[in-house]
Enzyme design. Sequence first.
Site, PDB file in Angstrom:
ATOM      1  N   ILE A   6       0.956  -1.180  -0.067  1.00  0.00           N
ATOM      2  CA  ILE A   6      -0.075  -0.056  -0.180  1.00  0.00           C
ATOM      3  C   ILE A   6       0.940   1.236   0.042  1.00  0.00           C
ATOM      4  O   ILE A   6       1.732   1.468   0.954  1.00  0.00           O
ATOM      5  CB  ILE A   6      -0.908   0.108   1.479  1.00  0.00           C
ATOM      6  CG1 ILE A   6      -1.594  -1.197   1.380  1.00  0.00           C
ATOM      7  CG2 ILE A   6      -1.840   1.280   1.100  1.00  0.00           C
ATOM      8  CD1 ILE A   6      -2.437  -1.310   2.882  1.00  0.00           C
ATOM      9  N   THR A   7       0.904   1.877  -1.092  1.00  0.00           N
ATOM     10  CA  THR A   7       1.521   3.259  -0.983  1.00  0.00           C
ATOM     11  C   THR A   7       0.668   4.377  -0.129  1.00  0.00           C
ATOM     12  O   THR A   7      -0.641   4.343  -0.270  1.00  0.00           O
ATOM     13  CB  THR A   7       1.820   3.949  -2.451  1.00  0.00           C
ATOM     14  OG1 THR A   7       0.463   3.963  -3.144  1.00  0.00           O
ATOM     15  CG2 THR A   7       2.732   2.867  -3.442  1.00  0.00           C
ATOM     16  N   GLY A   8       1.396   5.307   0.314  1.00  0.00           N
ATOM     17  CA  GLY A   8       0.678   6.373   1.116  1.00  0.00           C
ATOM     18  C   GLY A   8       0.062   5.782   2.287  1.00  0.00           C
ATOM     19  O   GLY A   8      -1.100   6.186   2.529  1.00  0.00           O
ATOM     20  N   ALA A   9       0.638   4.853   2.960  1.00  0.00           N
ATOM     21  CA  ALA A   9       0.108   3.992   4.177  1.00  0.00           C
ATOM     22  C   ALA A   9       0.060   4.685   5.547  1.00  0.00           C
ATOM     23  O   ALA A   9      -0.552   4.407   6.511  1.00  0.00           O
ATOM     24  CB  ALA A   9       0.602   2.691   4.184  1.00  0.00           C
ATOM     25  N   SER A  11      -1.236   7.821   6.771  1.00  0.00           N
ATOM     26  CA  SER A  11      -2.210   8.433   6.965  1.00  0.00           C
ATOM     27  C   SER A  11      -3.463   8.439   6.171  1.00  0.00           C
ATOM     28  O   SER A  11      -3.308   7.508   5.398  1.00  0.00           O
ATOM     29  CB  SER A  11      -1.886  10.256   6.967  1.00  0.00           C
ATOM     30  OG  SER A  11      -1.644  10.472   5.658  1.00  0.00           O
ATOM     31  N   GLY A  12      -4.569   8.890   6.673  1.00  0.00           N
ATOM     32  CA  GLY A  12      -5.870   8.736   5.982  1.00  0.00           C
ATOM     33  C   GLY A  12      -6.175   7.446   5.431  1.00  0.00           C
ATOM     34  O   GLY A  12      -6.208   6.434   6.360  1.00  0.00           O
ATOM     35  N   TYR A 161      -5.206  18.201 -10.458  1.00  0.00           N
ATOM     36  CA  TYR A 161      -5.493  17.178  -9.662  1.00  0.00           C
ATOM     37  C   TYR A 161      -6.459  15.985 -10.727  1.00  0.00           C
ATOM     38  O   TYR A 161      -6.214  14.915 -10.618  1.00  0.00           O
ATOM     39  CB  TYR A 161      -6.339  17.342  -8.381  1.00  0.00           C
ATOM     40  CG  TYR A 161      -6.853  16.267  -7.585  1.00  0.00           C
ATOM     41  CD1 TYR A 161      -6.012  15.322  -6.906  1.00  0.00           C
ATOM     42  CD2 TYR A 161      -8.109  15.791  -7.890  1.00  0.00           C
ATOM     43  CE1 TYR A 161      -6.611  14.256  -6.136  1.00  0.00           C
ATOM     44  CE2 TYR A 161      -8.738  14.997  -6.982  1.00  0.00           C
ATOM     45  CZ  TYR A 161      -7.831  13.970  -6.107  1.00  0.00           C
ATOM     46  OH  TYR A 161      -8.401  12.996  -5.529  1.00  0.00           O
TER      47      TYR A 161
END
Length: 263
Positions: A6-9, A11-12, A161
């Site tokens: 999982i990338t960006g794990a 936060s959020g 974005y």
Amino acid sequence: MSTVLITGATSGLGRYVAFALVRSGHVVLAHGRDAQRTGRLVDGLRTYGEAEGLVADLASLCEVRELGARVAAARDGLDVLVNNAGVGSGPPGASRELSADGHELRLAVNYLAPVVLTRALLPVLRAQASARIVNVGSVGQEPLDFADPELLRGYSGMSAYRRSKFALAAFTFSLAEELAGSGVAVNVLHPATFMDTAMVREGGITPWNSVADGAPGVLALATRESGSGGFYDGTRPARAHEGTYDPEVRKRLTAVTGQLLRV
């Protein structure tokens, strides 16, 4: 028991999904940009199961390639790749930002990085009898201007974005066709609208949903057979921007992506 990157794990949505998966018995490879935050996350995950931390700045394509190489070298097979990390629209009125490679930041992190990481990991994904790629996109999509893919003219963070998410969806559909019959499924989803995350708050937007509202769609695509080449709104099959299905648009996107990655 599946192994999931999982990338960006840290936060959020990524953090929520990481804990949900490790509690369900999956091995979680948790990516983060900051070593200390990633270390703390992994300590927490290991109270429930097996986890490993991986640090890389996805705004640097060199670091993205190194991340892919580290995972490929350490793992004979990878069951699931969740391309979750992303950059939002930024504060209202913010100026154009660049990645470490000189690319427009949102295009670099939200689109180029997932493309490079996915390509790097395809051999280990193909090594499994079945594997899944989950691209976290958005219903907020805007066609890429192939004459100005990096938004040098008329920049706005929201357009940047949305264009990056348009490109990610179109890439997903092209990749699904390429991987047909390989055992590797790839899908893209909009988890939930304006979740309570740092990127949403940074954009000056009052959250509409929690990350818990966005997690079921990601978890379903990561753990259940859902076909390939689909776009989902949460857990429901939906339609991406119509332009993402256009073969000519996808052909041009592939060519432009190749040019950008050679710079």
